[in-house]
Design a protein around this motif. Structure first.
Motif, PDB file in Angstrom:
ATOM      1  N   ARG A  27       0.843  -1.216   0.000  1.00 55.73           N
ATOM      2  CA  ARG A  27       0.000   0.000   0.000  1.00 55.73           C
ATOM      3  C   ARG A  27       0.872   1.259   0.000  1.00 55.73           C
ATOM      4  NH1 ARG A  27      -5.355  -0.523   1.195  1.00 55.73           N
ATOM      5  NH2 ARG A  27      -5.443   1.491   2.249  1.00 55.73           N
ATOM      6  N   ALA A  83      -1.063   7.987  -2.935  1.00 56.79           N
ATOM      7  CA  ALA A  83      -2.129   8.136  -1.939  1.00 56.79           C
ATOM      8  C   ALA A  83      -3.519   8.319  -2.550  1.00 56.79           C
ATOM      9  CB  ALA A  83      -1.812   9.294  -0.990  1.00 56.79           C
ATOM     10  N   SER A  84      -3.623   9.174  -3.568  1.00 58.11           N
ATOM     11  CA  SER A  84      -4.958   9.430  -4.122  1.00 58.11           C
ATOM     12  C   SER A  84      -5.450   8.214  -4.911  1.00 58.11           C
ATOM     13  CB  SER A  84      -4.952  10.683  -5.001  1.00 58.11           C
ATOM     14  OG  SER A  84      -4.268  10.422  -6.201  1.00 58.11           O
ATOM     15  N   ASP A 141      -6.696   5.732  -2.453  1.00 58.82           N
ATOM     16  CA  ASP A 141      -8.018   6.127  -1.988  1.00 58.82           C
ATOM     17  C   ASP A 141      -9.094   5.636  -2.965  1.00 58.82           C
ATOM     18  OD1 ASP A 141      -9.473   7.597   0.013  1.00 58.82           O
ATOM     19  OD2 ASP A 141     -10.001   8.976  -1.636  1.00 58.82           O
ATOM     20  N   ARG A 142      -8.822   5.832  -4.275  1.00 59.42           N
ATOM     21  CA  ARG A 142      -9.783   5.364  -5.295  1.00 59.42           C
ATOM     22  C   ARG A 142      -9.912   3.844  -5.229  1.00 59.42           C
ATOM     23  NH1 ARG A 142      -7.062   7.901 -10.376  1.00 59.42           N
ATOM     24  NH2 ARG A 142      -8.558   6.758 -11.654  1.00 59.42           N
ATOM     25  N   ASP A 174      -9.380   1.864  -2.671  1.00 60.11           N
ATOM     26  CA  ASP A 174     -10.115   1.434  -1.466  1.00 60.11           C
ATOM     27  C   ASP A 174     -11.620   1.643  -1.629  1.00 60.11           C
ATOM     28  OD1 ASP A 174      -7.916   0.537  -0.095  1.00 60.11           O
ATOM     29  OD2 ASP A 174      -7.557   2.437   0.958  1.00 60.11           O
ATOM     30  N   ARG A 175     -11.978   2.759  -2.289  1.00 57.85           N
ATOM     31  CA  ARG A 175     -13.412   3.034  -2.479  1.00 57.85           C
ATOM     32  C   ARG A 175     -14.044   1.964  -3.372  1.00 57.85           C
ATOM     33  NH1 ARG A 175     -13.961   8.018  -5.049  1.00 57.85           N
ATOM     34  NH2 ARG A 175     -11.871   8.634  -4.396  1.00 57.85           N
TER      35      ARG A 175
END
Ligand SMILES: [Zn+2]
Length: 235
Positions: free
Chosen positions: A167, A172-173, A176-177, A179-180
């Motif tokens: 990870r 980072a961004s 985030d996508r 994980d969503r």
């Protein structure tokens, strides 16, 4: 070199598969079957024990009743010796005959109960040899299931520590996508293989492929699949 997102997805998929295996362990089915067999055996044994107790009570009752009849009859016999009137003697004889009849019926019933008692006893004895193997089978099944669960838990621990590094390697961004999407579907990141998304296994139209490639080129090699919305890694 694979994209770090694909490595992350591979590790998550492996963890998903391990969790699924853990939740559907065939070893647990074996435990349930072994427990069921033992429970069934106990139920049958308990039913026989209950029958045995009923028979014991019936035999005891028959013996008590027989004793009362004997006492009653002894009294009548005594009375008989003092009777002079023939009608009275006849009545006493009739009463004694009735008692004999009842006594006979009681003896028959007791004998029947005694016979059944010995049969049920034999059945319980015969069943006894089955008990230990059933318990052993259940114990062995439990041990095997726990061992399988431990092995999976160890593998999951290994993946969890690897996941931290995987990870950390993803922007980072983007993470985030990822994980969503992972909240909606287990496979969040796929690769573009020719014209095909390896996530939904659908072919993209030539125009779509070009758009995906252009978008990926401008965004670190990752675009969205126009069919399934997964992150599409373009190499
Ligand atoms: Zn797709």
């Amino acid at each position: 070199m694979t994209h770090p997102l694909i490595d992350l997805q591979a590790a998550d998929t492996l963890a998903d598969q391990l969790r699924h295996r853990r939740d559907h362990l065939p070893e647990r089915d074996v435990v349930a079957a072994a427990r069921g067999a033992l429970t069934d055996w106990e139920r049958r044994r308990d039913a026989l024990r209950l029958r045995l107790a009923e028979l014991d009570a019936a035999i005891e009752r028959a013996e008590a009743d027989a004793h009362q009849i004997d006492v009653h009859k002894a009294r009548l016999e005594k009375q008989m010796k003092t009777v002079i009137a023939p009608r009275e003697a006849e009545a006493l004889q009739h009463e004694m005959a009735t008692l004999d009849e009842r006594r006979g019926a009681l003896d028959d019933a007791e004998l029947e109960a005694l016979e059944e008692q010995s049969e049920v006893d034999d059945q319980i004895q015969a069943m006894t040899v089955e008990e230990q193997p059933l318990r052993d089978a259940l114990d062995a099944a439990e041990v095997a299931a726990v061992a399988a669960e431990h092995q999976i838990a160890d593998e999951l621990t290994g993946i969890a520590s690897r996941l931290d590094g995987l990870r950390a390697a993803v922007d980072a961004s983007l993470l985030d996508r990822y994980d969503r999407i992972r909240k909606q579907q287990m496979v969040a990141a796929a690769e573009l293989q020719g014209h095909r998304c390896s996530g939904c296994h659908l072919d993209l139209a030539p125009g779509e492929t070009d758009e995906v490639k252009a978008s990926a080129a401008a965004d670190g090699g990752v675009a969205d699949c126009p069919q399934c919305n997964r992150l599409l890694v373009v190499r």
